[in-house]
Design an enzyme around this catalytic site. Structure first.
Site, PDB file in Angstrom:
ATOM      1  N   SER A  21      -6.653  -8.560  -3.992  1.00 14.88           N
ATOM      2  CA  SER A  21      -5.926  -7.296  -4.058  1.00 14.88           C
ATOM      3  C   SER A  21      -5.127  -7.206  -5.357  1.00 14.88           C
ATOM      4  CB  SER A  21      -5.033  -7.155  -2.813  1.00 14.88           C
ATOM      5  OG  SER A  21      -4.569  -5.836  -2.679  1.00 14.88           O
ATOM      6  N   GLU A  54     -14.024  -4.158  -4.743  1.00 13.41           N
ATOM      7  CA  GLU A  54     -13.623  -3.827  -3.370  1.00 13.41           C
ATOM      8  C   GLU A  54     -12.366  -2.987  -3.439  1.00 13.41           C
ATOM      9  OE1 GLU A  54     -10.661  -4.908  -1.700  1.00 13.41           O
ATOM     10  OE2 GLU A  54      -9.915  -5.983  -3.455  1.00 13.41           O
ATOM     11  N   HIS A  63     -10.585  -6.343   1.886  1.00 13.11           N
ATOM     12  CA  HIS A  63      -9.525  -6.352   2.898  1.00 13.11           C
ATOM     13  C   HIS A  63     -10.165  -6.367   4.281  1.00 13.11           C
ATOM     14  CE1 HIS A  63      -7.378  -5.195  -0.709  1.00 13.11           C
ATOM     15  NE2 HIS A  63      -6.244  -5.430  -0.092  1.00 13.11           N
TER      16      HIS A  63
END
Length: 303
Positions: free
Chosen positions: A103, A203, A273
């Site tokens: 992230s 992502e 995630h």
């Protein structure tokens, strides 16, 4: 088993119970877990002010641990990039440390790769992955175990039926990428590595497909996507379709991207995630091989 240093370089830990559960599970697995003194610090939305979080990164680099593992992502690392202790981070990796996260940690990984060429690892976070109320995902734990032991040699996954490939020569290149929003944020800065002939994985979370497409157009028009040998989609999760989409979905974006680049575009990489996530060496030379619906990223025995 291994010495794991846990620290918070981005957003403040909101779910302290999850992080404590994660730490307990890591200890139960036989790891020595060292907690940075500022792990639960708070300054506005951050895990301490900039100096506090920079100091935590410095302590992680100096800890002599086998793994430096983030508590969570969120936001905060991009504002630290000019001041990261790049030399200390590089030296810690040369001594065997693996820096692991996802992230917001993509900013750290890209900047470190751009400045030093140092390999870091896209992988789990303590709270999100090890601190779940139920049992943590088995694949995630197994891949993290391989990473920690230095035994990981690759990752495999199953492609959708529509992406079945009868014959494809393996693609060789530097594996890099991570969170798409962070990558786009770094475009045009010194912190986005210029990778020629790489394998880019992406992502994101909470991003509607039209926003995903908008971010991809930025990387396309900036010349980033055209320099890659392959693009691999991980998971894009937790967004809500709108009635006026009228059929516009993530698959629409992927089809559009395939019409814009020469490189093959694959999906369903178990990363993002989501509970099931592999560990990926960001900045390492890898092979991407596809046979039928079976896809593999292979990097061999790497410490």
């Amino acid at each position: 088993m291994s010495h794991i240093y846990v620290y918070s370089p981005s957003s403040a830990v909101r779910d302290k119970a999850a992080v404590r559960r994660g730490i307990a599970r890591l200890k139960a697995a036989g790891h020595e877990v060292e907690l940075d003194p500022a792990t639960f610090a708070t300054h506005m939305r951050f895990a301490g002010d900039d100096d506090t979080r920079l100091a935590a990164i410095g302590r992680a680099a100096a800890s002599g641990a086998d793994v430096a593992l983030i508590t969570r992502g969120g936001y905060g690392l991009t504002r630290l990039l000019p001041r990261l202790p790049y030399k200390a981070i590089d030296q810690s990796v040369r001594k065997g440390m693996r820096w692991v996260g996802l992230s917001d940690f993509t900013a750290f990984q890209c900047a470190v790769l751009a400045r030093t060429g140092t390999v870091t690892w896209a992988g789990p976070a303590v709270g999100e992955d090890f601190g779940t109320e139920g049992e943590p995902d088995e694949v995630m734990q197994a891949c993290f175990g391989d990473l920690v032991s230095g035994q990981g040699e690759g990752a495999g996954w199953r492609l959708p039926v529509s992406e079945r490939v009868e014959a494809m020569r393996p693609v060789h290149g530097v594996l890099w990428g991570g969170n798409l929003a962070i990558l786009v944020t770094l475009a045009g800065t010194p912190w986005l590595p210029r990778i020629e002939g790489g394998i880019l994985f992406i992502e994101d979370v909470h991003e509607h497909p039209y926003r995903v497409e908008r971010m991809l157009t930025q990387l396309l028009y900036a010349g980033v996507l055209g320099r890659q040998k392959a693009i691999v989609f991980g998971h894009f999760t937790n967004y809500k379709p709108a009635p006026h989409d009228k059929g516009f979905k993530l698959g629409t974006v992927i089809d559009w991207l395939r019409s814009q680049v020469r490189a093959p575009v694959f999906t369903a990489l178990p990363f993002g995630h989501v509970p099931t996530k592999v560990a990926l060496p960001v900045g390492a030379e890898v092979h991407l091989a596809v046979e039928g619906r079976d896809a593999f990223l292979l990097w061999g025995h790497r410490h």
